[in-house]
Write a protein that holds these residues in place. Sequence first.
Motif, short mmCIF file in Angstrom:
data_model
loop_
_atom_site.label_atom_id
_atom_site.label_comp_id
_atom_site.label_asym_id
_atom_site.label_seq_id
_atom_site.Cartn_x
_atom_site.Cartn_y
_atom_site.Cartn_z
N ILE A 15 5.78 -0.62 -19.64
CA ILE A 15 7.01 0.06 -20.01
C ILE A 15 7.38 1.17 -19.04
O ILE A 15 6.39 1.71 -18.46
CB ILE A 15 7.16 0.43 -21.43
N THR A 16 8.68 0.88 -18.50
CA THR A 16 9.30 1.96 -17.73
C THR A 16 9.84 2.99 -18.35
O THR A 16 10.97 2.62 -18.85
CB THR A 16 9.80 1.49 -16.49
N ILE A 17 9.39 4.26 -18.32
CA ILE A 17 10.24 5.53 -18.88
C ILE A 17 10.59 6.57 -17.81
O ILE A 17 9.72 7.00 -17.23
CB ILE A 17 9.42 6.04 -19.92
N ASN A 18 11.77 6.68 -17.68
CA ASN A 18 12.45 7.54 -16.87
C ASN A 18 11.75 7.28 -15.20
O ASN A 18 11.29 8.29 -14.58
CB ASN A 18 12.13 9.11 -17.04
N CYS A 19 11.72 5.97 -15.05
CA CYS A 19 11.41 5.50 -13.63
C CYS A 19 9.79 5.55 -13.49
O CYS A 19 9.51 5.23 -12.46
CB CYS A 19 12.07 6.35 -12.47
N VAL A 20 9.06 5.92 -14.40
CA VAL A 20 7.79 5.93 -14.49
C VAL A 20 7.18 4.82 -15.31
O VAL A 20 7.47 4.67 -16.26
CB VAL A 20 7.00 7.52 -14.64
N THR A 21 6.03 4.04 -14.44
CA THR A 21 5.68 2.83 -15.36
C THR A 21 4.16 3.03 -15.98
O THR A 21 3.49 3.76 -15.53
CB THR A 21 5.32 1.77 -14.48
N PHE A 22 4.35 2.67 -17.55
CA PHE A 22 3.01 3.03 -18.28
C PHE A 22 2.60 1.57 -18.85
O PHE A 22 3.42 0.65 -18.87
CB PHE A 22 3.29 3.86 -19.24
N PRO A 23 1.38 1.44 -19.25
CA PRO A 23 1.13 0.22 -19.91
C PRO A 23 1.26 0.49 -21.26
O PRO A 23 1.32 1.49 -21.98
CB PRO A 23 -0.63 0.20 -19.96
N LEU A 24 1.68 -0.75 -22.06
CA LEU A 24 1.96 -0.71 -23.33
C LEU A 24 0.73 -0.61 -24.09
O LEU A 24 -0.46 -1.31 -23.74
CB LEU A 24 2.79 -2.08 -23.68
N PRO A 25 0.49 0.06 -25.43
CA PRO A 25 -0.53 0.04 -26.12
C PRO A 25 -1.12 -1.12 -26.47
O PRO A 25 -0.30 -2.01 -26.87
CB PRO A 25 0.06 1.21 -27.42
N GLY A 26 -2.51 -1.36 -26.08
CA GLY A 26 -3.07 -2.49 -26.60
C GLY A 26 -2.85 -3.52 -25.80
O GLY A 26 -3.48 -4.73 -25.75
N GLU A 27 -2.17 -3.52 -24.54
CA GLU A 27 -1.93 -4.58 -23.47
C GLU A 27 -2.73 -4.41 -22.19
O GLU A 27 -2.49 -5.45 -21.59
CB GLU A 27 -0.56 -4.66 -23.21
N SER A 28 -3.41 -3.29 -22.02
CA SER A 28 -4.16 -3.02 -20.79
C SER A 28 -5.51 -2.50 -21.32
O SER A 28 -5.61 -1.89 -22.37
CB SER A 28 -3.47 -2.24 -20.15
N PRO A 29 -6.56 -2.57 -20.53
CA PRO A 29 -7.75 -1.90 -20.83
C PRO A 29 -7.64 -0.41 -21.01
O PRO A 29 -6.76 0.11 -20.33
CB PRO A 29 -8.67 -2.10 -19.57
N GLU A 30 -8.41 0.08 -22.08
CA GLU A 30 -8.12 1.65 -22.38
C GLU A 30 -8.43 2.30 -21.29
O GLU A 30 -9.61 2.41 -20.50
CB GLU A 30 -9.09 1.93 -23.55
N GLN A 31 -7.80 3.60 -20.94
CA GLN A 31 -7.72 4.21 -19.77
C GLN A 31 -8.80 5.43 -20.19
O GLN A 31 -8.63 5.81 -21.19
CB GLN A 31 -6.47 4.92 -19.09
N GLN A 32 -9.70 5.86 -19.06
CA GLN A 32 -10.71 6.81 -19.40
C GLN A 32 -9.98 8.19 -18.89
O GLN A 32 -9.24 8.11 -17.83
CB GLN A 32 -11.84 6.49 -18.60
N LEU A 33 -10.44 9.36 -19.38
CA LEU A 33 -9.65 10.43 -18.96
C LEU A 33 -10.37 11.03 -17.75
O LEU A 33 -11.30 10.58 -17.39
CB LEU A 33 -10.10 11.59 -19.92
N LEU A 34 -9.59 11.63 -16.80
CA LEU A 34 -9.79 11.80 -15.40
C LEU A 34 -11.25 12.90 -15.63
O LEU A 34 -11.93 12.85 -15.00
CB LEU A 34 -8.75 12.60 -14.51
N LYS A 35 -11.00 13.78 -16.71
CA LYS A 35 -11.96 14.88 -17.00
C LYS A 35 -12.16 14.94 -18.16
O LYS A 35 -11.78 15.74 -18.96
CB LYS A 35 -11.50 16.39 -16.39
N PRO A 36 -13.15 14.02 -18.75
CA PRO A 36 -13.26 13.93 -20.31
C PRO A 36 -13.99 15.28 -20.95
O PRO A 36 -14.57 16.13 -20.26
CB PRO A 36 -14.44 12.95 -20.31
N ASN A 37 -13.38 15.43 -22.13
CA ASN A 37 -14.05 16.70 -22.93
C ASN A 37 -13.67 18.08 -22.41
O ASN A 37 -14.24 18.93 -22.69
CB ASN A 37 -15.37 16.57 -23.18
#
Length: 335
Positions: free
Chosen positions: A32-54
Amino acid sequence: ITMEASFDTEESFDDPSCLTPRQIKEVKETKITINCVTFPLPGESPEQQLLKPNEWSYCDYFWNDKKDPQGTTSVAGFEVLLQKQLKGKQMQKEMAEFIHERIKIEEEYAKNLSKLSLNPLAAQEEGTLGEAWTQLKKSLHDEAEVHLKFSSKLHTEVEKPLLTFRCDNFKKDLKKYDHHIADLRKQLASRYTSVEKARKALADRQKDLEVKTQQLEIKLSNKTEEDIKKARRKSTQAGDDLMRCVDLYNQTQCKWFEEMVTTSMELEKLEVERIEWIQQHLRQYTTLRHETDMFNQSMVEPVDQLLQNVDPAKDRELWVRENNTGDVRPVDMDI
């Protein structure tokens, strides 16, 4: 907000101009593209890992835009971070003003003590009681000097550092950050507009090719095979244009993403430094209070204890919990 698509067939579609109606029906929306930025739809792509977990890092939680309280306009996640910096600067200024008021109280108190120490009341008292009384009045003068010294140290060791911390070019530096990220966001919007135009152009070319092909098949038109080839070339060119526009869009979004990570972590570092600077000088305030009036130690200890427990990481966690705009990062757009 627009939906992007990927194809769930086993074929590879390197040329979008060659898609058949059957293949188009097999399109599945995954982004989905929101305000010209593209994001994955929930559940449609592998879960992203945080860049700096915790760590509740800024670089993980401010990718989405945030609606203002009225819900009429959107505020970029990066703008939320900038506002945090400006608010921190204002809080620092207000703390300095508070300490200044404290200084004025100390100076007025010292002035009144000194004046009272010169009061002639009971000056005629004689004997050892008179000596005690004289010493009592002298102690007021000594106490006034202590409070004057305390007020002077408050100014030089607490108020002034709070006022002067990052006075030079701080707001200019924030504006540079703001303009830099905003320019990249504008470039991204421009690239996205080009993608949408190219997408529409391809759809028009495909429709034109389909119509001419059908007319030729049922002999409702004098269109020749050469006309069909020409239409097919235009469709192929439109597909190439779309691929080029998507590639430029993805490159621009990647650049914006990298700069967002770098700059948000720089702002995070600045916030840690601000908190630690204020912590240091408020602890100096409590040190001076201990030196000035040990009798009031029990009143200062709670403040001292709280200052000793200041934790930038915990502060950041609580703030991010309340103000985060989303922890899903951008991904490349699919054709």
